[in-house]
Design a protein around this motif. Sequence first.
Motif, PDB file in Angstrom:
ATOM      1  N   TRP A 367      65.502  32.825   9.685  1.00 14.93           N
ATOM      2  CA  TRP A 367      65.354  34.618   9.505  1.00 14.93           C
ATOM      3  C   TRP A 367      64.431  35.013  10.162  1.00 14.93           C
ATOM      4  N   CYS A 565      70.057  39.488  -4.582  1.00 14.75           N
ATOM      5  CA  CYS A 565      71.490  39.754  -4.191  1.00 14.75           C
ATOM      6  C   CYS A 565      71.798  38.013  -4.068  1.00 14.75           C
ATOM      7  N   PHE A 572      68.994  35.306  -3.003  1.00 19.46           N
ATOM      8  CA  PHE A 572      67.929  35.944  -2.556  1.00 19.46           C
ATOM      9  C   PHE A 572      67.040  36.900  -3.516  1.00 19.46           C
ATOM     10  N   GLN A 586      64.755  32.341  -1.121  1.00 17.74           N
ATOM     11  CA  GLN A 586      65.916  31.935  -1.161  1.00 17.74           C
ATOM     12  C   GLN A 586      66.138  30.718  -1.991  1.00 17.74           C
ATOM     13  N   ILE A 607      67.391  44.665  -2.248  1.00 14.64           N
ATOM     14  CA  ILE A 607      67.944  43.852  -1.117  1.00 14.64           C
ATOM     15  C   ILE A 607      69.318  43.834  -1.187  1.00 14.64           C
ATOM     16  N   LYS A 608      70.026  43.668  -0.041  1.00 15.43           N
ATOM     17  CA  LYS A 608      71.439  43.573  -0.088  1.00 15.43           C
ATOM     18  C   LYS A 608      71.916  42.655   1.169  1.00 15.43           C
ATOM     19  N   MET A 609      73.114  41.892   1.329  1.00 14.79           N
ATOM     20  CA  MET A 609      73.376  41.254   2.419  1.00 14.79           C
ATOM     21  C   MET A 609      74.429  42.252   3.098  1.00 14.79           C
ATOM     22  N   GLN A 614      75.531  37.860   8.648  1.00 12.02           N
ATOM     23  CA  GLN A 614      74.383  37.177   7.822  1.00 12.02           C
ATOM     24  C   GLN A 614      73.045  38.012   8.221  1.00 12.02           C
ATOM     25  N   LEU A 616      70.130  40.411   6.135  1.00 12.16           N
ATOM     26  CA  LEU A 616      69.682  40.908   4.642  1.00 12.16           C
ATOM     27  C   LEU A 616      69.034  42.261   5.143  1.00 12.16           C
TER      28      LEU A 616
END
Length: 632
Positions: A367, A565, A572, A586, A607-609, A614, A616
């Motif tokens: 990441w 999320c 996460f 994670q 936080i949000k995907m 892919q 964050l």
Amino acid sequence: MDDGKKKQPECALCLGRYQQPKLLECLHSFCANCLKKYRTTNIAKVPMICCPVCGKNTDIRAGIDNLKTNFYLIGLTDEIIMQEQVANCLETKLACGSCEGGRNLAVSRCIDCALYLCANCQNAHTRFAALSSHKIATLDEIKYGVVEVRKVRLEMEPKCKKHYGEILAFFCETCQELVCHDCTVVDHSQVKGHKCIDTNKAFSERKQSLGELFPALNYALLVIEQSLDDATEMKKKLQSSSVETIQEVHTRAAEVTAMVAVEEKRIIGDIKRIEEDRELKFKEHEEKMSRMREGIQHSLTTARELVSTASKGDLLTLYATISKELKSLGVHKPPKIDHRLSFMTFARSGNEDGCINLGNLVMEGKWEMCRQFGKDEGEGEFSCARGIAALPSGDIAVADQWNKRVVICNSKGGHKRAVQIDDYPFDVATFNNQLIVLDTTSLVKVYNTDKILVFEFPTLPAAEVGKTLVNLASVAVKRDGTIVIGDVKRCVLTEHRPADGSLIRTVPVATPPHYLAIDSTVNRVIISGADKRVAQAVDGETGATIFTIKPLVANDRVEYCTGVCCDSSGIFLAMHNGSDTGHIHQYDAKGTFRACVAQDLHYPMGIKMCAGKQQLAIADWTSVKIFELEHV
């Protein structure tokens, strides 16, 4: 025997023949009374009506009766009724309508004259030059639907309802309605800023205008078909790679005999779970593309039929609604599917210290922060960016708490618009292109894309409103649109219907839901408890705790658990011990730590995907940081 009868158009609500069909903005039609009953039962207080077929909203503040009447459907229904009446009459003997006194039995019918004929009269009928072009059908052809009995449609000039006897010979382009000569002098005069033109000219221009919209929709259908084909090929590739990966696992397991049985089973289970999760994403993409395709095909077919068969009055009456829908569909771009979803392989490893280790699944990488926005941007700078939501379009909504607004940014961080809130917003979620906002009041507010408050609702039963204290801190939305609210005062989750916010149920939980996320794959909710220093997975139905996560940083318990999320790769969780100590960890589906995604964040909150990626998105107090998973 198949009687060949033409299928009658049916109202999707009552499943019967249309009675005064009304046209919604999505070009689906329903009986007027059916729409009234549907609105009373489901959304009586909402100024919009959600189409029961496609879910698109139509403004009904002027009332159901003021929606456009679909005269084209009325004509089709009348023709089918006439066909049935003629066929039923054939069960008895019919007299010739041309013979004097009807002394002979009919054997056919002239479709153009609507006249039954005996054999002699049929021969005579076709010998006249003026009648030679008329279509003659046998009674059996009519009975079994080989030939349709059509209603004779006379092109009658419509009359004005305001001025007796006056013909509606003009079209007011300002008001988009047919008017008579007197109307152009009184209510629709040029002095009042109205522009009226002859109906023949208006009919020709709008027929051409609708035709010009067809190519863009045809192209959109081609793009959708290609997207569906691509998804099918990628799904096959995923299935193929899954089979190959399983085979590698089996091969390695055989090398170390029965001792690897448990490890083999675990890894294969992970593969199957990942495959199933990704299959769901492919299925969602295919369903979305299919809905778009059906919507465009329906609208295109409806418009084409109107252009080719509708009268001037019908086309001019329905033009504005149809043109608006076709233009709207023409500019929509189908969402793309993440090509990385088909990636999966297996990395072998040796055995160390006597432990059996077949290897690991390789489906992700490192990441890395790819961009940051909202900091040092003047009026655009965030001040306590707390809640965050990912819109299907790829845009990001941020609850900018101390600035009393919800900011919509594009995928690159550019500000698109802001919804000003009277109070301090805590959290935001999205469903069906609407924003669901929590602030310091006791009501949940729903805004549309035009920044207009559509409706608001309490989280309490009606009898408790104003009597029981609440503290609404978090919001999330299930796949079916059910809205879930976290109330830290009562330590409960409440579920609400998306159409009007009505309360479905209240679920008690053990940890105050300061932040929450929906794990739809197993019907559970992930709750983050802030200063309780834990996150918990709870049953979506009962609220019972399934497992508890107690995060560690440098082998010590963290002070605050914040945003949370989840997706197919796991859970996460954001956390911090104060300024500039923030981490994102994670965990797998059972709550076991897997990796540290990010660290040294300022004050990570929500936080949000990101939708379809892919990536964050992290609301980090004065900015939003986007981290992307890079495969290595």
